[in-house]
Write an enzyme that holds these catalytic residues in place. Structure first.
Site, PDB file in Angstrom:
ATOM      1  N   ARG A  91       0.815  -1.212   0.000  1.00 53.77           N
ATOM      2  CA  ARG A  91       0.000   0.000   0.000  1.00 53.77           C
ATOM      3  C   ARG A  91       0.846   1.258   0.000  1.00 53.77           C
ATOM      4  NH1 ARG A  91      -3.216  -1.478   5.311  1.00 53.77           N
ATOM      5  NH2 ARG A  91      -1.031  -1.778   5.765  1.00 53.77           N
ATOM      6  N   SER A 136      -7.100  -3.817   7.416  1.00 58.61           N
ATOM      7  CA  SER A 136      -8.007  -4.531   8.315  1.00 58.61           C
ATOM      8  C   SER A 136      -8.137  -3.806   9.645  1.00 58.61           C
ATOM      9  CB  SER A 136      -7.516  -5.964   8.545  1.00 58.61           C
ATOM     10  OG  SER A 136      -7.637  -6.718   7.368  1.00 58.61           O
TER      11      SER A 136
END
Length: 151
Positions: free
Chosen positions: A91, A128
């Site tokens: 990311r 998450s």
């Protein structure tokens, strides 16, 4: 030789970012094994079976994806599953530095290659832990996860 990749993680829960990396991994590999790691020292929001079921439902129509769980070293599990590749999503630069160290260690201990895919711009901010925080604070988490993740 069948090209099998292992995509390890805790998937607590699976996010749209995970879904994107797994789907794109299918363009590179014959099979992707989504391996839910078990860490007894970690507290999870969702139990193992629930996390695995979210993933199974997300990819119910894709026979080239297998969902399993494992404990121990990822490279040992790769060998057991006959996977010659580890698939990882990146990311940001911090992810890269962390994942690079693990990939170098894995290469020192085995012949297993790590393949990195950059997350799509539209999902690069999702993790998450952010999803769990949104859930805990009663926010609309549904825009961050596949439809299978409903609580």
């Amino acid at each position: 030789m069948k090209r099998i990749a292992l995509f390890p993680g805790s998937f607590d829960p699976i996010t749209l970012g995970h879904q994107d990396i797994i789907s794109r991994g299918l363009t590179l590999f014959d099979e992707v094994i989504v391996a839910v790691g078990i860490n007894v020292d970690k507290k999870y929001m969702f139990d193992l079976e629930q996390r695995m079921e979210f993933i199974r439902q997300t990819f119910a129509n894709e026979p080239r994806i297998r969902v399993t769980s494992y404990e121990g070293l990822t490279i040992d599990y790769c060998k057991k599953m006959k996977a010659h590749f580890i698939l990882r999503g990146l990311r940001n630069p911090a992810d890269f530095e962390f994942e690079k160290a693990i990939a170098h260690t894995n290469r020192k201990l085995s012949t297993i290659e790590t393949v990195f895919l950059l997350t799509a711009a539209k999902t690069s901010y999702i993790s998450s832990s952010i999803v769990r925080d949104v859930i805990r604070n009663k926010g609309d988490y549904r825009v961050l996860v596949p439809d299978s993740v409903r609580i």
